[in-house]
Design a protein around this motif. Sequence first.
Motif, PDB file in Angstrom:
ATOM      1  N   LEU A  41      -7.361 -14.482  27.344  1.00  0.00           N
ATOM      2  CA  LEU A  41      -7.492 -13.032  27.380  1.00  0.00           C
ATOM      3  C   LEU A  41      -6.177 -12.335  27.038  1.00  0.00           C
ATOM      4  O   LEU A  41      -5.119 -12.951  27.008  1.00  0.00           O
ATOM      5  N   LYS A  42      -6.267 -11.040  26.820  1.00  0.00           N
ATOM      6  CA  LYS A  42      -5.081 -10.214  26.614  1.00  0.00           C
ATOM      7  C   LYS A  42      -5.277  -8.876  27.315  1.00  0.00           C
ATOM      8  O   LYS A  42      -6.407  -8.479  27.621  1.00  0.00           O
ATOM      9  N   ASP A  43      -4.170  -8.214  27.575  1.00  0.00           N
ATOM     10  CA  ASP A  43      -4.191  -6.902  28.228  1.00  0.00           C
ATOM     11  C   ASP A  43      -4.893  -6.948  29.583  1.00  0.00           C
ATOM     12  O   ASP A  43      -5.784  -6.148  29.872  1.00  0.00           O
ATOM     13  N   ILE A 365     -17.111 -21.341  17.681  1.00  0.00           N
ATOM     14  CA  ILE A 365     -17.533 -20.072  18.270  1.00  0.00           C
ATOM     15  C   ILE A 365     -16.316 -19.180  18.485  1.00  0.00           C
ATOM     16  O   ILE A 365     -15.323 -19.606  19.077  1.00  0.00           O
ATOM     17  N   GLU A 366     -16.387 -17.981  18.011  1.00  0.00           N
ATOM     18  CA  GLU A 366     -15.302 -17.019  18.205  1.00  0.00           C
ATOM     19  C   GLU A 366     -15.882 -15.749  18.819  1.00  0.00           C
ATOM     20  O   GLU A 366     -16.725 -15.087  18.201  1.00  0.00           O
ATOM     21  N   LEU A 367     -15.451 -15.428  20.009  1.00  0.00           N
ATOM     22  CA  LEU A 367     -15.944 -14.235  20.676  1.00  0.00           C
ATOM     23  C   LEU A 367     -15.279 -12.995  20.085  1.00  0.00           C
ATOM     24  O   LEU A 367     -14.114 -13.042  19.669  1.00  0.00           O
ATOM     25  N   PRO A 368     -16.000 -11.888  20.058  1.00  0.00           N
ATOM     26  CA  PRO A 368     -15.400 -10.645  19.551  1.00  0.00           C
ATOM     27  C   PRO A 368     -14.252 -10.203  20.431  1.00  0.00           C
ATOM     28  O   PRO A 368     -14.230 -10.470  21.637  1.00  0.00           O
ATOM     29  N   ASP A 369     -13.303  -9.524  19.821  1.00  0.00           N
ATOM     30  CA  ASP A 369     -12.089  -9.121  20.516  1.00  0.00           C
ATOM     31  C   ASP A 369     -12.339  -8.328  21.800  1.00  0.00           C
ATOM     32  O   ASP A 369     -11.647  -8.564  22.806  1.00  0.00           O
ATOM     33  N   PRO A 370     -13.318  -7.415  21.859  1.00  0.00           N
ATOM     34  CA  PRO A 370     -13.543  -6.670  23.107  1.00  0.00           C
ATOM     35  C   PRO A 370     -13.880  -7.553  24.300  1.00  0.00           C
ATOM     36  O   PRO A 370     -13.580  -7.198  25.438  1.00  0.00           O
ATOM     37  N   GLY A 375     -10.778  -5.445  31.079  1.00  0.00           N
ATOM     38  CA  GLY A 375     -11.842  -5.642  32.054  1.00  0.00           C
ATOM     39  C   GLY A 375     -12.986  -6.486  31.537  1.00  0.00           C
ATOM     40  O   GLY A 375     -13.513  -7.347  32.262  1.00  0.00           O
ATOM     41  N   MET A 376     -13.394  -6.266  30.291  1.00  0.00           N
ATOM     42  CA  MET A 376     -14.483  -7.066  29.716  1.00  0.00           C
ATOM     43  C   MET A 376     -14.073  -8.533  29.617  1.00  0.00           C
ATOM     44  O   MET A 376     -14.882  -9.431  29.828  1.00  0.00           O
ATOM     45  N   GLY A 377     -12.817  -8.756  29.317  1.00  0.00           N
ATOM     46  CA  GLY A 377     -12.330 -10.133  29.260  1.00  0.00           C
ATOM     47  C   GLY A 377     -12.390 -10.802  30.617  1.00  0.00           C
ATOM     48  O   GLY A 377     -12.747 -11.985  30.726  1.00  0.00           O
ATOM     49  N   LEU A 378     -12.051 -10.062  31.667  1.00  0.00           N
ATOM     50  CA  LEU A 378     -12.112 -10.616  33.017  1.00  0.00           C
ATOM     51  C   LEU A 378     -13.545 -10.964  33.404  1.00  0.00           C
ATOM     52  O   LEU A 378     -13.796 -11.986  34.054  1.00  0.00           O
TER      53      LEU A 378
END
Length: 404
Positions: A41-43, A365-370, A375-378
Amino acid sequence: MEKVEARPAAPLDIVTRVGAIDLLRALTMVLMIFVNDLWSLKDIPAWLEHVGRGVDGIGLADVVFPAFLFIVGMSLPFAIDSRRAKGDNDLQLVWHVIGRSIALLVMGVFLVNGETINAGATGMGAVIWDAVCCVAFILIWNAYPKTMPIWLQRSLKALGVLILLVLAFIFRGGEDGQLVRFAPQWWGILGLIGWAYLVSALVTVFARGRLFVLVTAWVAFSLLSLAWAAKLVPAPLHIIPEPIIDGTMTALTLGGVVMARLFQIFQNKKENLRMTLVFTVIAALLICLSLYTRQFWGLSKLAATPAWLFLCSAFTLIAFMALYWLSDIAQKGHWFKPVRPAGTDTLLCYLMPAFLYAAIDLLHIELPDPLLTGGMGLVKSLLFALICVWIAGGLRKVGIRLKL
C-alpha cells in the motif's frame, strides 16, 4: 484442591481451552497478516507500520509479533497439562517440545532465505520460493486422517522433505557475482518463535506448575534483556542463538506462561474479580518498567529493547483480560466467529499469504491504484487477511491442518 507447589498432572476438568486465548491468538494472527501486507500500500498512516531502526517509538506492526510470543506462552501450561493428563511423562514432553522447535526453526530458515533469493540463479523468485516451501511444510507436518494408510502418509512426508532438500541445494542468494548458498540467516519470524518456545516450554515442563519457578525464569530472562541492551553479556556467551541470549523473546513468552499459570490458579478458585485486579496491577507495573527503561535504551522492536518487552507484555495482558470478560464471562465469543480459524489453525493461516501472493504473481493480477491507496488500501489488506483465515478454515474441513 491441588497445591500450586506440586503439580505432577492436571485433572481433566481443569485442562480446558480458554476461549479468550484462542480469540486473542486469532485476532493477533489476523493483525499479523494485515500488517505484513501493508508493504503493498501507499499513503497510509505511519503509526500502522514498523518504526525504523534506531528510532525511539512503536507502531501497530511492532506490537503484533510480541503479542503472538506472549500468547504462545499463555498456551503452554494448558497444552502441557493436557498432554500430562493423557499420560505423557517428562521425557515425552521434552521430545515433543524439541520436535516442535525444530519444525519452527526449519520453516523460519527456509522462508528467511527467500528474502535474499537471486531469482535468475535459483530459477524462481521469492514469491514462488515461499509457496513451494509452504507446500513442503504442509506435506511434512500435516495431521493426516487416521484412515489414511500409513505408507501414504510417510510417502507424502518424504516428498515434503525431498522438496526442501532440493530447494536448499538449488538456492542461490545475493547479487550476481557475489552469490551465496542456502544458510541460516536471522532465523525469520517462525525461527524466533521456535527458539523462544524451546526455552519457555522446557521451563514450563520442569516447573510442573510451580509459580515461583516460572516467575524466577521470567525475571532471569528480563534481567538478561537488560544486560543485553547494556552490552553486559560476555562475548563467549554470544555463541548462544541471539533469540535466547538477548533475553527479550524468551521473556515475552515466559511472561505469557506466568500469566496463564496465575489464570489457572484464580480460575480454580473462581476469583475473576480478584484476578482482574491483580492482572491490572501487573499491567500497570509493566508499563512503569517500560517507561523507566525507555530512557536508557529507547523503545524499539528492531533492537528488542526492554521497554518494548515490558510495554508489549502489558498491552497483550490487557487485551487478554478484555477478551476473557467478553468471551468467557459474557459469552460473546460468537461475535468473533469469522476469525475463529486463525485461533485454532494458526500456523496454516500464517502460511496462506504465500499461496495468494504466488497466485497473484502467476496470474499477473494487478489491482487498480485506488485499491492500494489510503483507506481503500487498508480495507483491501484487511480483506486479504480475512480471506487467508477463511481459506485455512476451509482447508481444515478437507483434512489439511498443521500439527507440530
